[in-house]
Design an enzyme around this catalytic site. Structure first.
Site, PDB file in Angstrom:
ATOM      1  N   ARG A  51       0.725  14.538  12.800  1.00 13.31           N
ATOM      2  CA  ARG A  51       0.986  14.401  11.365  1.00 13.31           C
ATOM      3  C   ARG A  51       1.323  15.715  10.643  1.00 13.31           C
ATOM      4  O   ARG A  51       0.655  16.095   9.664  1.00 13.31           O
ATOM      5  CB  ARG A  51      -0.166  13.669  10.673  1.00 13.31           C
ATOM      6  N   CYS A  56      -5.166   8.575   8.603  1.00 13.33           N
ATOM      7  CA  CYS A  56      -5.542   8.000   9.898  1.00 13.33           C
ATOM      8  C   CYS A  56      -5.248   8.970  11.038  1.00 13.33           C
ATOM      9  O   CYS A  56      -4.237   9.680  11.015  1.00 13.33           O
ATOM     10  CB  CYS A  56      -4.760   6.710  10.155  1.00 13.33           C
ATOM     11  N   LYS A 116       0.835  -1.218   0.000  1.00 11.94           N
ATOM     12  CA  LYS A 116       0.000   0.000   0.000  1.00 11.94           C
ATOM     13  C   LYS A 116       0.862   1.257   0.000  1.00 11.94           C
ATOM     14  O   LYS A 116       0.664   2.157  -0.808  1.00 11.94           O
ATOM     15  CB  LYS A 116      -0.921   0.002   1.227  1.00 11.94           C
ATOM     16  N   ASN A 117       1.802   1.340   0.942  1.00 10.20           N
ATOM     17  CA  ASN A 117       2.511   2.608   1.121  1.00 10.20           C
ATOM     18  C   ASN A 117       3.519   2.902   0.009  1.00 10.20           C
ATOM     19  O   ASN A 117       3.968   4.039  -0.133  1.00 10.20           O
ATOM     20  CB  ASN A 117       3.156   2.673   2.514  1.00 10.20           C
ATOM     21  N   ARG A 160      -9.384   0.584   3.610  1.00  7.38           N
ATOM     22  CA  ARG A 160      -8.423   1.534   3.040  1.00  7.38           C
ATOM     23  C   ARG A 160      -7.098   0.850   2.720  1.00  7.38           C
ATOM     24  O   ARG A 160      -6.408   1.263   1.796  1.00  7.38           O
ATOM     25  CB  ARG A 160      -8.130   2.676   4.032  1.00  7.38           C
ATOM     26  N   ASP A 199       3.541   0.541  12.203  1.00  4.65           N
ATOM     27  CA  ASP A 199       2.295   0.036  11.616  1.00  4.65           C
ATOM     28  C   ASP A 199       1.944  -1.370  12.105  1.00  4.65           C
ATOM     29  O   ASP A 199       0.832  -1.840  11.889  1.00  4.65           O
ATOM     30  CB  ASP A 199       2.370   0.061  10.084  1.00  4.65           C
TER      31      ASP A 199
HETATM   32  N1  EPU Z   1       6.985  14.261  10.842  1.00  3.87           N
HETATM   33  C1  EPU Z   1       7.248  15.585  11.097  1.00  3.87           C
HETATM   34  N2  EPU Z   1       7.231  16.448  10.032  1.00  3.87           N
HETATM   35  C2  EPU Z   1       6.960  16.049   8.766  1.00  3.87           C
HETATM   36  C3  EPU Z   1       6.691  14.691   8.527  1.00  3.87           C
HETATM   37  C4  EPU Z   1       6.708  13.817   9.584  1.00  3.87           C
HETATM   38  O1  EPU Z   1       7.500  15.978  12.236  1.00  3.87           O
HETATM   39  O2  EPU Z   1       6.979  16.891   7.861  1.00  3.87           O
HETATM   40  C5  EPU Z   1       7.030  13.307  11.964  1.00  3.87           C
HETATM   41  C6  EPU Z   1       5.671  12.656  12.222  1.00  3.87           C
HETATM   42  O3  EPU Z   1       4.889  13.436  13.098  1.00  3.87           O
HETATM   43  C7  EPU Z   1       6.069  11.321  12.796  1.00  3.87           C
HETATM   44  C8  EPU Z   1       7.392  10.991  12.106  1.00  3.87           C
HETATM   45  O4  EPU Z   1       7.884  12.223  11.590  1.00  3.87           O
HETATM   46  O5  EPU Z   1       6.306  11.446  14.167  1.00  3.87           O
HETATM   47  C9  EPU Z   1       7.308   9.993  10.978  1.00  3.87           C
HETATM   48  O6  EPU Z   1       6.333  10.415  10.035  1.00  3.87           O
HETATM   49  P1  EPU Z   1       6.409   9.994   8.491  1.00  3.87           P
HETATM   50  O7  EPU Z   1       6.482  11.215   7.673  1.00  3.87           O
HETATM   51  O8  EPU Z   1       7.459   8.940   8.328  1.00  3.87           O
HETATM   52  O9  EPU Z   1       4.987   9.328   8.269  1.00  3.87           O
HETATM   53  P2  EPU Z   1       4.062   9.437   7.009  1.00  3.87           P
HETATM   54  O10 EPU Z   1       4.872   9.511   5.765  1.00  3.87           O
HETATM   55  O11 EPU Z   1       2.989  10.442   7.213  1.00  3.87           O
HETATM   56  C10 EPU Z   1       4.043   6.873   6.494  1.00  3.87           C
HETATM   57  C11 EPU Z   1       2.995   5.820   6.345  1.00  3.87           C
HETATM   58  C12 EPU Z   1       2.404   5.487   7.710  1.00  3.87           C
HETATM   59  C13 EPU Z   1       3.517   5.029   8.637  1.00  3.87           C
HETATM   60  C14 EPU Z   1       4.634   6.095   8.706  1.00  3.87           C
HETATM   61  C15 EPU Z   1       5.840   5.657   9.515  1.00  3.87           C
HETATM   62  C16 EPU Z   1       2.127   6.280   4.155  1.00  3.87           C
HETATM   63  C17 EPU Z   1       1.014   6.772   3.329  1.00  3.87           C
HETATM   64  N3  EPU Z   1       1.953   6.313   5.466  1.00  3.87           N
HETATM   65  O12 EPU Z   1       3.368   8.000   7.029  1.00  3.87           O
HETATM   66  O13 EPU Z   1       1.541   4.394   7.489  1.00  3.87           O
HETATM   67  O14 EPU Z   1       3.010   4.827   9.940  1.00  3.87           O
HETATM   68  O15 EPU Z   1       5.077   6.400   7.366  1.00  3.87           O
HETATM   69  O16 EPU Z   1       6.376   4.481   8.994  1.00  3.87           O
HETATM   70  O17 EPU Z   1       3.151   5.842   3.638  1.00  3.87           O
HETATM   71  C18 EPU Z   1      -0.317   3.015   7.839  1.00  3.87           C
HETATM   72  O18 EPU Z   1      -0.002   2.424   6.790  1.00  3.87           O
HETATM   73  O19 EPU Z   1      -1.163   2.584   8.659  1.00  3.87           O
HETATM   74  C19 EPU Z   1       0.351   4.276   8.140  1.00  3.87           C
HETATM   75  C20 EPU Z   1      -0.129   5.153   9.019  1.00  3.87           C
END
Ligand code: EPU
Length: 419
Positions: free
Chosen positions: A122, A117, A22-23, A398, A306
């Site tokens: 975020r 989610c 998915k991701n 989802r 996750d």
């Molecule tokens: N963060 C910041 N600033 C940013 C971006 C992130 O402070 O600009 C912080 C977040 O608050 C968090 C950490 O950095 O504490 C990691 O966030 P990341 O950006 O890695 O998460 P994401 O890209 O929003 C993806 C996956 C999530 C998964 C996380 C961590 C997708 C669409 N989502 O989210 O997947 O938990 O990486 O591995 O790729 C899921 O599949 O259930 C899911 C939530």
């Protein structure tokens, strides 16, 4: 409305194949828009996030077809619109990859702030910091993000936090920037590497994905490509946990990349579960009640956040006291209240959950509060005495392809009903 009815206690047996990740998929679809051409993506999962993204890019003028085996053809030569008006971008987090892709292709983009989610704050400040470093102007007004650049130029960007989303988005945005971009302190997740491989197959020059530093040499243009997405690490881990959940379980999970599953395999082995890799499959066998363990979620190659929610269910019935530290998402314990309805003995204090394993959970009516909470509750239902009802299936749909169908082929008593 639909719900899942689960009669617990039956050990899972047999084989199950993992779908495409998915991701990775939710980044590959926006990345395909970089080329004024046709891309074919294979092995995509049949999940709601993919259908929503398909609808959004179609509304922007791309022609998209997806068949039942998960092959999606995206023709983006007629893509006319970098101002995304579709409100559905708020339904998923990954819509933020459209920002990077359209900025790179058209030099401007605007879109509503992404959703996803409810598992913590975020923020997307690291994405924005990166776009600005590449020479773009970013404005957020009335819930809309607008980004513009005369010409993106390569830059040296050190991420303040290890972010999967920012790493992938900046990699996509920098593909056609003038000069070289260096991204430091980046995420190393399997889907980061997968997106880099796809970009390279489209003519990009991305090096170092999977390490802490990624270098992107900007190219003039990108071209179409045919690419197969990697198997879903988190779906595979979910079935590994489900297989271990009821003593007597013996499941072969097929189409996996073993390396991606090292951290989850290590924890299951520590719990007394048998895990054997064989080529691109893994057998998980469990004869007894698992032992308690401590877990801290970390960026890859650490234990994935996750899978924190699904493994909480397993620990709720383990022998002894376990401690989980959630270091990525401060709000990712909403499944705990639902597990308590099933008798679980769990205390949450900030980012730490302390779990006293009990003999047996008992079936109850519970609600999926987010995607992985949904998976956690389904696993808890498989383990519990009596019947469990899981509502709010929207979240599960989802991100898991045919979860109940796959579990049913393993012998689980689970069915989806309308109410
Ligand atoms: N963060 C910041 N600033 C940013 C971006 C992130 O402070 O600009 C912080 C977040 O608050 C968090 C950490 O950095 O504490 C990691 O966030 P990341 O950006 O890695 O998460 P994401 O890209 O929003 C993806 C996956 C999530 C998964 C996380 C961590 C997708 C669409 N989502 O989210 O997947 O938990 O990486 O591995 O790729 C899921 O599949 O259930 C899911 C939530």
């Amino acid at each position: 409305m639909e719900k899942l009815l689960i009669k617990g206690g039956k050990p899972l047996k047999g084989q199950v194949a993992v779908s495409g990740a998915k991701n990775a998929t939710v980044a590959l679809i926006p990345a395909a828009l970089l080329a004024n051409d046709t891309c074919v993506l294979e092995n995509l999962p049949q999940i709601r996030d993919v259908y929503v993204l398909k609808e959004i890019v179609e509304q922007m003028g791309a022609k998209v077809q997806m068949n039942e085996t998960g092959t999606m053809e995206i023709v983006s030569s007629d893509l006319c619109n970098s101002h995304i008006s579709n409100g559905k971008v708020k339904e998923l987090r990954a819509s933020y990859y459209l920002l990077g892709a359209l900025l790179a292709r058209f030099g401007e983009v605007s879109m509503a702030y992404p959703g996803g989610c409810d598992i913590g704050l975020r923020p997307i400040d690291q994405h924005i910091k990166g776009f600005r470093a590449l020479g773009a102007e970013v404005e957020i007004e009335h819930g809309i993000i607008g980004i513009k650049a005369k010409k993106l130029a390569g830059s040296h960007i050190f991420l303040d936090v290890v972010s999967v989303g920012a790493t992938i988005n900046l990699m996509i945005a920098a593909t056609m920037a003038e000069g070289t971009t260096v991204l430091e302190n980046v995420a190393k997740e399997p889907h980061v590497v997968d997106v880099a491989n796809f970009l390279n197959s489209m003519g990009a020059e991305v090096k170092g994905a999977g390490t802490d530093v990624i270098k992107i040499r900007g190219v003039e243009r990108m071209h179409g490509s045919t690419y197969m997405v990697i198997p879903d690490q988190i779906e595979a881990g979910t079935y590994m946990i489900a297989a271990a959940a009821i003593p007597g379980g013996n499941v072969v999970i097929e189409s996996v990349i073993p390396k991606h599953l090292d951290s989850i395999a290590a924890k299951l082995i520590e719990m007394g579960v048998e895990v054997q890799f064989n080529g691109d499959s893994v057998r998980v066998r469990n004869q007894r009640r698992p032992k308690s363990v401590d877990i801290k979620t970390l960026p890859y190659p650490g234990f994935p956040t996750d899978l924190q929610q699904p493994i909480t269910s397993l620990l709720a019935q383990a022998e002894g006291t376990s401690m989980i530290t959630e270091s990525i998402w401060e709000g990712r314990f909403r499944h705990v209240d639902e597990l308590k309805r099933m008798g679980a003995d769990i205390k949450v204090e900030g980012r730490v959950a302390v779990i006293e394993g009990i003999e047996a959970l008992s079936g109850a009516r519970v609600s999926a509060t987010d995607l992985r909470a949904g998976a956690a509750l389904v696993i808890a239902g498989l383990m519990a005495k009596g019947e469990t009802e899981v509502c709010n299936l929207f979240h599960i749909d989802r991100g898991y392809e045919n979860l109940e169908g796959k579990l049913a082929t393993l012998g689980a008593e689970i069915k989806r009903v309308k109410y």
